[in-house]
Write an enzyme that holds these catalytic residues in place. Structure first.
Site, PDB file in Angstrom:
ATOM      1  N   ALA A  13       0.801  -1.226   0.000  1.00 27.92           N
ATOM      2  CA  ALA A  13       0.000   0.000   0.000  1.00 27.92           C
ATOM      3  C   ALA A  13       0.833   1.276   0.000  1.00 27.92           C
ATOM      4  O   ALA A  13       0.765   2.086  -0.937  1.00 27.92           O
ATOM      5  CB  ALA A  13      -0.941  -0.007   1.207  1.00 27.92           C
ATOM      6  N   ALA A  14       1.619   1.491   1.052  1.00 28.73           N
ATOM      7  CA  ALA A  14       2.381   2.735   1.156  1.00 28.73           C
ATOM      8  C   ALA A  14       3.458   2.821   0.081  1.00 28.73           C
ATOM      9  O   ALA A  14       3.637   3.858  -0.562  1.00 28.73           O
ATOM     10  CB  ALA A  14       3.007   2.853   2.542  1.00 28.73           C
ATOM     11  N   SER A  40       0.865  -5.377  -3.901  1.00 27.84           N
ATOM     12  CA  SER A  40      -0.364  -4.611  -4.117  1.00 27.84           C
ATOM     13  C   SER A  40      -1.625  -5.450  -3.912  1.00 27.84           C
ATOM     14  O   SER A  40      -2.395  -5.671  -4.833  1.00 27.84           O
ATOM     15  CB  SER A  40      -0.364  -4.014  -5.533  1.00 27.84           C
ATOM     16  OG  SER A  40      -1.454  -3.136  -5.703  1.00 27.84           O
ATOM     17  N   CYS A  44      -7.204  -6.479   4.034  1.00 26.57           N
ATOM     18  CA  CYS A  44      -8.493  -6.511   4.723  1.00 26.57           C
ATOM     19  C   CYS A  44      -9.480  -7.481   4.084  1.00 26.57           C
ATOM     20  O   CYS A  44     -10.515  -7.788   4.678  1.00 26.57           O
ATOM     21  CB  CYS A  44      -9.099  -5.113   4.769  1.00 26.57           C
ATOM     22  SG  CYS A  44      -8.121  -3.944   5.735  1.00 26.57           S
ATOM     23  N   VAL A  81      15.750  -6.110   1.374  1.00 23.72           N
ATOM     24  CA  VAL A  81      16.698  -5.133   1.905  1.00 23.72           C
ATOM     25  C   VAL A  81      16.990  -5.512   3.345  1.00 23.72           C
ATOM     26  O   VAL A  81      16.084  -5.569   4.185  1.00 23.72           O
ATOM     27  CB  VAL A  81      16.137  -3.708   1.814  1.00 23.72           C
ATOM     28  CG1 VAL A  81      17.094  -2.719   2.472  1.00 23.72           C
ATOM     29  CG2 VAL A  81      15.899  -3.318   0.359  1.00 23.72           C
ATOM     30  N   TRP A 488     -33.836  13.360  12.054  1.00 26.32           N
ATOM     31  CA  TRP A 488     -32.663  13.533  12.900  1.00 26.32           C
ATOM     32  C   TRP A 488     -31.823  12.268  12.804  1.00 26.32           C
ATOM     33  O   TRP A 488     -32.166  11.228  13.362  1.00 26.32           O
ATOM     34  CB  TRP A 488     -33.073  13.787  14.359  1.00 26.32           C
ATOM     35  CG  TRP A 488     -33.696  15.131  14.572  1.00 26.32           C
ATOM     36  CD1 TRP A 488     -35.020  15.432  14.609  1.00 26.32           C
ATOM     37  CD2 TRP A 488     -32.999  16.361  14.771  1.00 26.32           C
ATOM     38  NE1 TRP A 488     -35.211  16.770  14.818  1.00 26.32           N
ATOM     39  CE2 TRP A 488     -33.981  17.377  14.920  1.00 26.32           C
ATOM     40  CE3 TRP A 488     -31.654  16.718  14.833  1.00 26.32           C
ATOM     41  CZ2 TRP A 488     -33.664  18.709  15.133  1.00 26.32           C
ATOM     42  CZ3 TRP A 488     -31.330  18.045  15.048  1.00 26.32           C
ATOM     43  CH2 TRP A 488     -32.323  19.026  15.199  1.00 26.32           C
TER      44      TRP A 488
END
Length: 504
Positions: A13-14, A40, A44, A81, A488
């Site tokens: 994601a990031a 990717s 969830c 890494v 309401w």
């Protein structure tokens, strides 16, 4: 002179949000290193694949490797890494038994988090966590009789064939112990019930879904009970028992109420019906099962930064500023590995959620490309489905937590209809709203109900981000039509009631 590339560690994601935004804004090279093969995908969605609502595992992919490369991103899967040298501005990469150093001009650490197993022996057959596509595929294979697993369920992705074959060869379980009554535990309880298992859910604190507060739990717990889930709240699982395959869990209900607010917003206990599926008390009781699902938490993947001197925050996550910058030069962090600023308290926090990761990654991509963009605050906005119930929460739900952070909290819980009373399909919607007594500022809230309850939490999330008061919230011009809402809205009703307490 050409600059070294923008290097991203992590292909989800990031990381991919940052790389994609950067390539759209800058004519420079970006390299994404991903130690695994999957990129990717929707974390969830994993419980819904196990449940069967998602037909194929690969339906959870957002972008294929070829889609990513078409965006001009140099994606390198199977490249781990292992260390960062912030002085030389290089990362050391391991792949196929070889190592090499890659220079960078800017670096984004987006390595995510991993599921924890605590002190449990997770090597036993039949013991799983749900974090990653291979873990969900392994559970799915384990639920099928030997020789009958439908591998078409996996699509054509890079699954771990050995893991799938091993679990598909085992006899399927009949009973499962889910350890942890948080998001994953609740979602997997529904998924495994749908697959025909006898589900026992063990939660250490006195309620499931502690961050959502007592009012949500008071509706969710009897609903889980009605669906056949046996609840063991206030119960600590001490041990997973088995030789090669799990045979039982040993649990003790004499220690269960101890849970720190740092781990989760604690809630008070409520009386429970004696005519339910909740287990009778028993110190160190043994519960025979053929499967255990551990949902006891996650921890950020920060090991590659060991020795760099980078500052850490809550839960050991990498400390970042408003632009995602770490304390190392030209090094950013985003997603489940990084801290963020809480929208209510202003304090550093760690909230590992999907939107937080995508939003922060995109902002960092823009910043590195030359357009400084804040990653944004977080308020812990979250929703979860518990069979037919929808639950939402945001901000500070627990009054004690709010008081500990310097507020003078006041809260009320109300129940109101989700639609006009004469229009069919409505349901009772329960709203807990928390505000500051001195300023009237909205601090947080929680919602539960069957009819579009969860999405209403977005109104409170917006109010928190805008630092609205109860007066502001009460006067919002929310939409009304009988099929969608009463005149309401339940959120407005809650605002009126809490505001009335302040004015009385």
């Amino acid at each position: 002179m050409a600059r070294d590339p923008f290097v991203v560690i992590g292909g989800d994601a990031a990381g991919l949000s940052a790389a994609s935004k950067f390539r759209r804004e800058a004519d420079r090279e970006v390299i994404v290193f991903e130690k695994g093969q999957w990129v990717s995908y929707a974390h969830c969605g994993l419980p819904y694949f196990v449940e069967g609502s998602v037909e194929r595992l690969t339906d959870l992919l957002s972008l294929s490797p070829s889609d990513i490369e078409d965006r001009g991103i140099d994606l390198r899967r199977g490249h781990e890494v292992v260390s960062v040298d912030p002085t030389e501005r290089t990362v050391t990469v391991r792949t196929d038994g070889e190592r090499f150093d890659q220079p960078y001009s800017e670096l984004l650490v987006a390595t995510g988090a991993r599921a924890t197993t605590g002190a449990f022996d997770a090597s036993l057959d039949g013991v799983f966590t749900i974090h990653g596509l291979d873990s969900a595929a392994a559970v799915d294979a384990y639920l099928a009789p030997p020789g009958e697993y439908d591998r078409d369920r996996l699509g054509d992705g890079p699954v771990d064939d050995a893991l799938i074959d091993h679990n598909a060869a085992l006899d399927p379980p009949e009973r499962v112990a889910i350890v942890g009554g948080g998001y994953v535990g609740i979602e997997m309880a529904e998924a495994l019930t749908a697959r025909g298992l006898d589900v026992h859910l063990f939660q250490r604190s006195d309620h499931v879904l502690p961050p959502f507060g007592a009012a949500v739990a008071e509706r969710v717990e009897p609903h889980l009970d009605a669906q056949g889930v046996t609840l063991h709240t206030g119960t600590v699982v001490d041990e997973l028992v088995g030789a090669d395959r799990i045979e039982a869990v040993v649990a003790d209900d004499s220690e269960g109420s101890e849970i720190t607010r740092a781990d989760s917003e604690a809630v008070d206990s409520v009386e429970r019906s004696s005519t339910s599926n909740r287990a009778e008390p028993g110190d160190g009781e043994r519960y025979p099962v053929e499967m255990a699902l551990l949902g006891v938490g996650i921890q950020p993947n920060t090991e590659l930064l060991d020795g760099t001197g980078v500052a850490r925050g809550p839960s050991g996550a990498v400390r970042t500023d408003a632009y995602g910058r770490t304390t190392l030069p030209a090094v950013y962090a985003a997603g489940d590995v990084a801290t963020a600023r809480h929208a209510v308290t202003g304090a550093e926090t760690w909230v590992p959620l999907g939107l937080t990761a995508n939003r922060a990654g995109r902002a960092i991509g823009a910043t590195v490309a030359g357009d400084p963009t804040p990653v944004g605050n977080v308020a812990g906005t979250a929703v979860v489905k518990a069979f037919d119930l929808e639950c939402g929460r945001v901000g500070l739900v627990d009054e004690d937590v709010a008081a500990d952070t310097g507020f003078d909290p006041v809260s009320e819980t109300i129940t109101a209809g989700s639609r006009s009373g004469y229009y069919p399909g409505g349901d009772e919607t329960t709203v807990t709203l928390v505000a500051d007594r001195r300023t009237g500022r909205v601090l947080g809230g929680a919602i539960v109900g069957r009819d579009r309850a969860a999405i209403r939490i977005d109104t409170l999330a917006t109010a928190i981000e805008a630092e609205m008061t109860l007066n502001d919230l009460e006067r919002l011009d929310l939409a009304y039509a009988p099929p969608f809402s009463p005149v309401w809205d339940p959120v407005l009703v809650a605002a009126k009631v809490v505001n009335g307490r302040l004015e009385s």
